[in-house]
Design a protein around this motif. Structure first.
Motif, short mmCIF file in Angstrom:
data_model
loop_
_atom_site.label_atom_id
_atom_site.label_comp_id
_atom_site.label_asym_id
_atom_site.label_seq_id
_atom_site.Cartn_x
_atom_site.Cartn_y
_atom_site.Cartn_z
N GLY A 1 40.19 27.54 65.08
CA GLY A 1 40.55 27.74 63.69
C GLY A 1 41.51 26.67 63.20
O GLY A 1 42.14 25.97 63.99
N SER B 1 42.04 35.89 51.27
CA SER B 1 40.68 35.56 51.70
C SER B 1 40.67 34.43 52.74
O SER B 1 39.90 34.46 53.69
N LYS B 2 41.58 33.47 52.55
CA LYS B 2 41.64 32.37 53.52
C LYS B 2 42.13 32.87 54.87
O LYS B 2 41.59 32.53 55.92
N PHE C 1 41.96 35.88 55.97
CA PHE C 1 40.94 36.77 56.52
C PHE C 1 39.87 35.94 57.22
O PHE C 1 39.43 36.26 58.33
N LEU C 2 39.46 34.85 56.55
CA LEU C 2 38.42 33.99 57.15
C LEU C 2 38.92 33.34 58.44
O LEU C 2 38.20 33.26 59.43
N ALA C 3 40.19 32.91 58.41
CA ALA C 3 40.76 32.29 59.61
C ALA C 3 40.78 33.29 60.75
O ALA C 3 40.50 32.96 61.90
N ASP C 4 41.12 34.53 60.41
CA ASP C 4 41.22 35.57 61.43
C ASP C 4 39.84 35.95 61.98
O ASP C 4 39.70 36.31 63.15
N LEU C 5 38.83 35.83 61.11
CA LEU C 5 37.47 36.23 61.49
C LEU C 5 36.99 35.49 62.74
O LEU C 5 36.22 36.02 63.54
#
Lengths: 265, 215, 211
Positions: free
Chosen positions: B46, B169-170, B172-176
């Motif tokens: 990430g 949202s950023k 969240f995406l990084a965590d995904l």
């Protein structure tokens, strides 16, 4: 009251998936007063359990164990102060990275002052000829040195009784001899289990344990003779039938040996 | 009076928090296990370089193996020594400074996740005591997933939002990016812990049972 | 066990200025470096601080080999992180991150190389003393920390032993086969340690006495 007295002691452990517990020791009554006592018997016969009872590492399911008048199930601290315990593998016993630190750890409860503790630890190490190795990593010591160190750490607090669980099993011939001499020179009462019949011969009294019971109790020569005639009886007549390709078994045996080691622990 | 029951006999834990020497050993060694797992084979993933290690596996396993109380102590000890300066956070970092870094949320999430999954594990073990089959592993996996989603990922996202100033949202995406690894690690953790409880029934299993057996 | 001194330099007996420095000062240095490594924004400053710390370590007479043994295990991880950050954020940032980690490792090693574990235990126990009123037992707390520190090399060793034996059996791609034995041996080791402590009358709760 002096000596160690076991009164109708049984030890049972629960077995998973079965309502009936497994019996490790069955109605053992003993009075241990001799200076050097040996316990011999096959693997899994209950030797270890018997020794562990003596300093409260195992509590009796029935009956009682009294050490110099103190009940091991109730006065655990008192009993452990009086009874030092040495494990087969010194690495499982030494909890600090160097000998000096481990001996000092033993002394933490009895000597509060750091300088005094240090001086006492050095004296103990010196007595065992370990002072030059005091600051070496325990992993860099030889097997014999480690066993000696484990002994020193336990004797540092000056217990009245010393219990040793198969102390010579991991030692070579030379170190065995060293251990025998060291034990002979101790003022403490010594109770040990062993597979080393030579070591057993040094004892004043030897117990033979089989299937959770003391089946013989007497002088070392007679006890060893009894043990020798007992051993082959329980072996399967034709050895163990492998019935599988040898290479497959090799891996299996390793896994089992490892599991055995874990079980023992 | 707390009996110092050895592993070989039935123990009588009157109060769980009177830990005996074996419990101290387990707490200390699991704390070391988390530290060791944080340092071995880390792969940064990430944009922020939060590394993937076996650490989350070790954290969840601590809860699954020891139950809530001792897991809290083990993870707490690990965090305490890390904050005190021992370089045992992932990638050899240490100190209170990590609390201001992007992975702060994850590190704090570990403590809550391990405790929660420990608590849930005892509930699951008790409820499935008489049942055999697939129910127990499935429930344990669910417990591990819920704990890690709520605490590790929840606080992880929050940490990135606060400390790295990412919007939701950023973050969240990084965590995904961590989810696939986490699912695999949780499956692995459950399969390992079942083996552990088979090898050492008195680790937690027998405790749960003896508590139940009492009126 | 091959990985002695893993991550934390082992104690080197001596009487240097650093050996004699009060424990709280060394402890403050470690805590300070943990904070500073976060506050430093320029890689050049990080490099200077790291050089100073290395100098301090060598001044204690503990020797470069001891320091290297402590640093070596984190090197592969640092290399991976460094390369990744270089690619993501550029060389100066990557250098700063890697140097800051090294600062933490060296600072902690200065403490452990010049302080005997018993002194550390005494220090921790006295730090924890105020919490006694809340039911904490400083001695047992300090003992638990000592066991944890001692166990980190064991865990690292277990990982590498298991990797070798899995390779020998052709199982190195099976993650479960790689990790399960680490946990089994670790739990066995933990219980062994607990039993050894109990046998020596250490680590049991104060009121274990039932009289």
């Amino acid at each position: 009251m002096s000596g160690i007295v076991l009164d109708r002691v049984s030890v049972r452990v629960p077995v998973d998936g079965s309502p009936a517990p497994k019996t490790l020791l069955q109605m053992v009554s003993l009075s241990l007063t001799e200076r050097r006592i040996g316990v011999i018997g096959a693997n899994g016969s209950g030797k270890s359990t018997l020794l562990r009872l003596l300093n409260g590492l195992v509590a009796p399911s029935d009956g009682s164990v009294m050490v110099h008048g103190a009940d091991t199930a109730r006065a655990v601290r008192e009993v452990r102060r009086r009874v030092g315990f040495v494990f087969t593998d010194p690495l499982s016993q030494l909890v600090m990275p160097t000998g000096r630190e481990d001996v000092e750890l033993s002394l933490r409860r009895s000597i509060r002052n750091a300088a005094e503790r240090r001086a006492h630890a050095e004296a103990v190490l010196d007595r065992f000829g370990l002072l030059p190795l005091a600051d070496q990593s325990i992993y860099e010591l030889s097997g014999g040195e480690r066993q000696l160190l484990a002994l020193a750490a336990v004797l540092a607090v000056d217990p009245e009784v010393l219990v040793l669980d198969e102390p010579s099993t991991l030692l070579d011939l030379r170190n065995r001899e060293l251990l025998r001499r060291t034990l002979a020179g101790l003022r403490q009462q010594v109770i040990l289990s062993t597979h080393d019949l030579e070591l057993a011969m040094d004892m004043d009294r030897v117990l033979v344990v089989d299937a959770g019971q003391v089946v013989f109790d007497g002088g070392p020569a007679a006890a060893v003779a009894h043990y020798r005639q007992l051993s082959p009886a329980s072996l399967p007549t034709a050895g163990i039938n492998l019935g599988r390709p040898a290479d497959e078994l090799a891996g299996d045996g390793l896994a089992r040996a490892r599991q055995d080691r874990l079980d023992k622990r | 009076m707390t009996q110092t029951a050895p592993p070989a006999t039935a123990r009588t834990p009157r109060r769980r928090n009177r830990w005996n020497a074996t419990d101290l050993g387990l707490i200390a060694v699991f704390a070391a296990l988390i530290a060791g797992s944080a340092l071995i084979a880390a792969i940064p993933v990430g944009g922020l370089g939060v590394p993937i290690t076996l650490q989350t596996l070790a954290v969840m396993l601590t809860g699954l193996a020891l139950g809530a109380g001792r897991a809290f102590a083990a993870v707490g000890l690990y965090l305490l020594l890390g904050f005190a300066g021992l370089p045992i956070f992932s990638g050899g970092r240490s100190g209170l400074g990590v609390l201001a870094g992007p992975s702060a949320g994850y590190i704090l999430g570990f403590l809550l996740a391990a405790t929660t999954v420990g608590w849930l594990t005892v509930v699951v073990l008790r409820r499935t005591a008489t049942r055999t089959g697939r129910l127990r592993p499935i429930l344990l996996f669910a417990a591990a997933m819920v704990s890690s989603i709520v605490f590790v990922h929840g606080l992880g996202v929050l940490g990135m939002m606060v400390n790295a100033r990412l919007d939701f949202s950023k973050a969240f995406l990084a965590d995904l990016a961590f989810y696939p690894g986490d699912i695999i690690k949780n499956i692995l953790a459950v399969s390992i812990v079942l083996a552990l409880h088979r090898a050492f029934p008195d680790l937690l299993l027998r405790r749960v049972r003896t508590v139940d057996a009492r009126p | 066990m091959s990985s002695r001194g893993f991550l934390l330099a082992t104690y080197a007996p001596g009487s240097s200025l650093i050996h004699r420095a009060p424990l709280w000062l060394k402890f403050l240095l470690v805590v300070g470096c943990g904070m500073a490594s976060f506050l430093i924004a320029d890689w050049a400053i990080s490099a200077v601080v790291l050089a100073l710390l290395c100098g301090l370590f060598l001044l204690s007479g503990a020797g470069p080999a001891r320091l290297f043994r402590a640093v070596r295990p984190v090197l592969p991880v640092l290399l991976a992180i460094g390369l990744f950050q270089w690619w993501q954020l550029g060389a100066p940032t990557a250098a700063r991150i890697v140097l800051n980690v090294l600062i933490c490792v060296v600072a902690a090693s200065i403490l452990t190389a010049t302080t005997p574990v018993q002194a550390l235990l005494d220090g921790v126990a006295s730090l924890a003393r105020p919490f006694r009123r809340l039911g904490a037992d400083p001695e047992r707390f300090a003992l638990t920390i000592a066991i944890m520190l001692r166990s980190i090399p064991f865990v690292a060793g277990a990982y590498s032993d298991v990797r070798d034996s899995a390779r020998a059996r052709g199982l190195e791609r099976n993650l479960r086969a790689l990790v399960l034995p680490v946990f089994i041996t670790t739990v066995a080791y933990a219980r062994q340690t607990g039993e050894a402590l109990a046998a020596r009358g250490l680590g049991e709760p104060e009121d274990a006495e039932g009289q």
